[in-house]
Design a protein around this motif. Structure first.
Motif, short mmCIF file in Angstrom:
data_model
loop_
_atom_site.label_atom_id
_atom_site.label_comp_id
_atom_site.label_asym_id
_atom_site.label_seq_id
_atom_site.Cartn_x
_atom_site.Cartn_y
_atom_site.Cartn_z
N ALA A 270 5.18 -9.81 -3.97
CA ALA A 270 3.92 -10.57 -3.85
C ALA A 270 3.03 -9.96 -2.77
O ALA A 270 1.83 -9.75 -2.98
CB ALA A 270 4.23 -12.04 -3.54
N LEU A 271 3.64 -9.66 -1.62
CA LEU A 271 2.85 -9.08 -0.52
C LEU A 271 2.30 -7.71 -0.91
O LEU A 271 1.13 -7.40 -0.63
CB LEU A 271 3.74 -8.92 0.71
CG LEU A 271 3.65 -10.02 1.76
CD1 LEU A 271 4.58 -9.71 2.90
CD2 LEU A 271 2.23 -10.20 2.26
N PHE A 272 3.15 -6.90 -1.58
CA PHE A 272 2.70 -5.57 -1.97
C PHE A 272 1.46 -5.65 -2.85
O PHE A 272 0.45 -4.99 -2.59
CB PHE A 272 3.84 -4.85 -2.71
CG PHE A 272 3.43 -3.53 -3.31
CD1 PHE A 272 3.36 -2.40 -2.52
CD2 PHE A 272 3.08 -3.42 -4.65
CE1 PHE A 272 2.97 -1.18 -3.06
CE2 PHE A 272 2.70 -2.22 -5.19
CZ PHE A 272 2.64 -1.09 -4.40
N TRP B 245 -10.04 -2.82 -1.65
CA TRP B 245 -11.22 -2.17 -1.07
C TRP B 245 -10.88 -1.38 0.19
O TRP B 245 -11.61 -0.47 0.58
CB TRP B 245 -12.32 -3.19 -0.76
CG TRP B 245 -11.81 -4.46 -0.16
CD1 TRP B 245 -11.55 -5.62 -0.80
CD2 TRP B 245 -11.45 -4.71 1.23
NE1 TRP B 245 -11.05 -6.57 0.06
CE2 TRP B 245 -10.99 -6.04 1.31
CE3 TRP B 245 -11.47 -3.93 2.37
CZ2 TRP B 245 -10.56 -6.61 2.51
CZ3 TRP B 245 -11.04 -4.49 3.57
CH2 TRP B 245 -10.59 -5.81 3.63
N ALA B 246 -9.75 -1.73 0.82
CA ALA B 246 -9.38 -1.02 2.05
C ALA B 246 -8.82 0.37 1.78
O ALA B 246 -8.65 1.16 2.70
CB ALA B 246 -8.34 -1.84 2.83
N GLY C 263 -5.31 -7.24 -4.07
CA GLY C 263 -6.29 -8.19 -3.51
C GLY C 263 -7.16 -7.57 -2.45
O GLY C 263 -8.33 -7.90 -2.31
N LEU C 264 -6.57 -6.66 -1.66
CA LEU C 264 -7.34 -6.01 -0.58
C LEU C 264 -7.56 -4.53 -0.92
O LEU C 264 -7.56 -3.67 -0.03
CB LEU C 264 -6.59 -6.14 0.75
CG LEU C 264 -6.28 -7.57 1.21
CD1 LEU C 264 -5.50 -7.55 2.53
CD2 LEU C 264 -7.56 -8.38 1.39
N LEU D 223 -0.61 -8.17 -3.24
CA LEU D 223 -1.77 -8.77 -2.55
C LEU D 223 -2.45 -7.73 -1.66
O LEU D 223 -3.67 -7.69 -1.55
CB LEU D 223 -1.33 -9.98 -1.72
CG LEU D 223 -0.94 -11.22 -2.54
CD1 LEU D 223 -0.37 -12.30 -1.64
CD2 LEU D 223 -2.15 -11.76 -3.29
N PHE D 224 -1.62 -6.88 -1.02
CA PHE D 224 -2.20 -5.83 -0.18
C PHE D 224 -2.98 -4.81 -1.02
O PHE D 224 -4.15 -4.56 -0.78
CB PHE D 224 -1.11 -5.08 0.60
CG PHE D 224 -0.62 -5.79 1.84
CD1 PHE D 224 -1.50 -6.50 2.64
CD2 PHE D 224 0.70 -5.73 2.24
CE1 PHE D 224 -1.07 -7.15 3.79
CE2 PHE D 224 1.15 -6.37 3.38
CZ PHE D 224 0.25 -7.08 4.15
#
Lengths: 189, 314
Positions: free
Chosen positions: B198-200, B209-210, B206-207, B202-203
């Motif tokens: 889940a964290l992978f 753009w970074a 979901g993020l 989301l990073f």
């Protein structure tokens, strides 16, 4: 059960905990926050810190699930007390990692994370076994929702703005669930 | 009374013997068992409420993009909207592969390689779901004339995704399946594995753009285009740039005039990068020779894909 028995049980209970989830999530989080710190600034880096620290807290709370728990049944210790010991031992480490992630990325919200940890631990202590994992995921789910859909639903910011109220409401909800489940016929637990 | 020879039993379907070997035995019986297992896994995925919960979340995310005021919101953020589905697919596959760790799996009538193959092939409904959703989205964009991209005076209202960009969601779901497989098979605690997955996502989703700067995008997971190339300082006259250029105006996060470039070649090699990562991850869910062959193939293709991305990036 005497305090001496509880104290003597701490070491075997903590040794029965699987540390791999926390190590795995912690490594991922520290790598991501390091990347964010090196390449991003301000709010953008803070998002990595918030999400990562919430993930670490969830990983620690998920220590509520222990496949080896039956082996420790002979101990003169209540199951919930053992569960609390497992979670507390991991939360100590997890909160340090979370605070490092928040500090590195310049994000606030340490108090809010503590509140979410209280909510999640309270829920895992009272919900039926099949709901323990989803309850452990509350910190990560709440923070992720706040980050991604927060602008549309301002109530999601409550964990940051009113941590004491969130922690109190979480404990109250857990007490309520505990009493409701005990009164229901058929042994839902 | 003469003893008569006992006739051999009628030819029965060959039943594969228990095997823990590392090779998939291609007997007719094994193929039949494989087919049954694939159907079983597919049914299990389709019955999961998580899968059907993720779809409206993705749809809501897409709808929310339509309300964003900035130019290019659809084009640049549409790939992110698959993130909830990718989380769920990874988690479902991890749950499936985690069953391999149960002691009774060793007594199954087919080897673990056959079971692993069946678990991977059993994800075809979710891959098909993403393919249908992507095709429907692309068709809808064709019929409605496309989306806006760029800032005045270098702006279009009719931007369309290139074919390699449209294939990225499919490659992502293949990667999600492979990551779920290796996490479910190799990590002892499913709860921790689910959190890692889940964290992978989301990073990297979901993020995402970074991870889009020129130095990092070749190694990113969710790649969003166009690539921004600086073409002039803050006080440049934008009308002096060629008419055919799509432009990105200076703003809060950018102190220069940029040119927006959509590169189908970059997207193609990025798709290959994703498939190579998926090959490595899927191979790690096997034991023995298939694992090392898969890892070697995946690493080789991944290296090639990165080099080619770095060569073609504008």
């Amino acid at each position: 059960m005497t305090p001496f028995a509880a104290g003597a049980a701490v070491v075997p209970v903590v040794r029965s905990v699987s540390w791999w989830p926390l190590v795995g999530v912690g490594t991922l989080v520290l790598t991501a926050t390091g990347f964010a710190d090196a390449t991003l600034e301000g709010v953008a880096a803070g998002r990595f810190g918030l999400l990562g620290s919430a993930g670490v807290v969830s990983a620690a709370v998920s220590a509520a699930v222990d496949p080896a728990e039956e082996l420790l049944d002979p101990l003169p210790l209540a199951s919930r007390l053992r569960q609390g010991m497992r979670q507390a031992s991991q939360l100590v480490v997890a909160l340090v990692v979370a605070l490092v992630a928040l500090e590195v990325t310049g994000a606030g919200g340490g108090g809010g994370l503590l509140a979410l940890a209280v909510v999640a631990v309270s829920l895992t202590l009272v919900v039926p076994a099949r709901l323990v994992r989803p309850a452990a995921g509350v910190p990560l789910a709440w923070v992720a929702l706040d980050l991604f859909v927060g602008p549309r639903f301002e109530a999601l910011a409550a964990w940051r703005e009113h941590p004491w109220a969130v922690a109190t409401a979480g404990v109250a909800l857990a007490v309520l669930v505990h009493h409701l489940l005990d009164r229901l016929p058929g042994g839902l637990r | 009374m003469s003893a008569t020879a006992v006739p051999p039993p009628p030819s029965s379907p060959s039943v594969p013997t228990p095997s823990t070997g590392s090779s998939v035995e291609a007997t007719p019986g094994t193929r039949r068992v494989l087919g049954q297992l694939v159907r079983l896994e597919a049914r299990r995925h389709l019955r999961s409420p998580l899968l059907w919960l993720a779809l409206p979340v993705c749809a809501w995310w897409v709808w929310e993009l339509g309300r964003q005021p900035w130019s290019g919101a659809w084009y640049q953020a549409l790939p992110n909207t698959f993130t909830p589905l990718l989380v769920v697919v990874s988690v479902l596959v991890a749950r499936s592969f985690h069953r391999e760790r149960a002691p009774y799996a060793e007594t199954a009538p087919v080897g673990q390689d056959v079971r692993a193959t069946a678990r991977l092939l059993g994800t075809w409904p979710v891959v098909a779901l993403i393919a249908v959703a992507t095709a429907a989205g692309a068709t809808w964009l064709r019929r409605t004339g496309g989306v806006d991209l760029g800032d005045e005076p270098g702006r279009t209202l009719h931007a369309h995704f290139t074919l390699p960009e449209l294939l990225q969601p499919l490659c992502l779901v293949v990667l999600a399946v492979a990551l779920g497989a290796v996490v479910g098979r190799r990590l002892p605690a499913l709860a921790g594995g689910v959190l890692v997955l889940a964290l992978f996502w989301l990073f990297v989703g979901g993020l995402s753009w970074a991870f889009q700067s020129a130095e990092v995008t070749s190694f990113s997971v969710v790649q969003t285009q166009p690539v921004k190339v600086g073409v002039g300082p803050l006080d440049s006259d934008p009308t002096a740039f060629p008419d055919t250029w799509l432009l990105s105006a200076p703003g809060e996060y950018q102190a220069y005039w940029g040119r927006l470039v959509v590169s189908a070649a970059l997207a193609f090699w990025h798709d290959l990068w994703l498939l190579a990562l998926a090959t490595v991850a899927a191979a790690c869910s096997y034991d023995g020779r298939p694992r090392w062959r898969g890892v070697a193939l995946g690493v080789t293709v991944a290296a090639l894909a990165v080099v080619m991305q770095l060569r073609v990036i504008p």
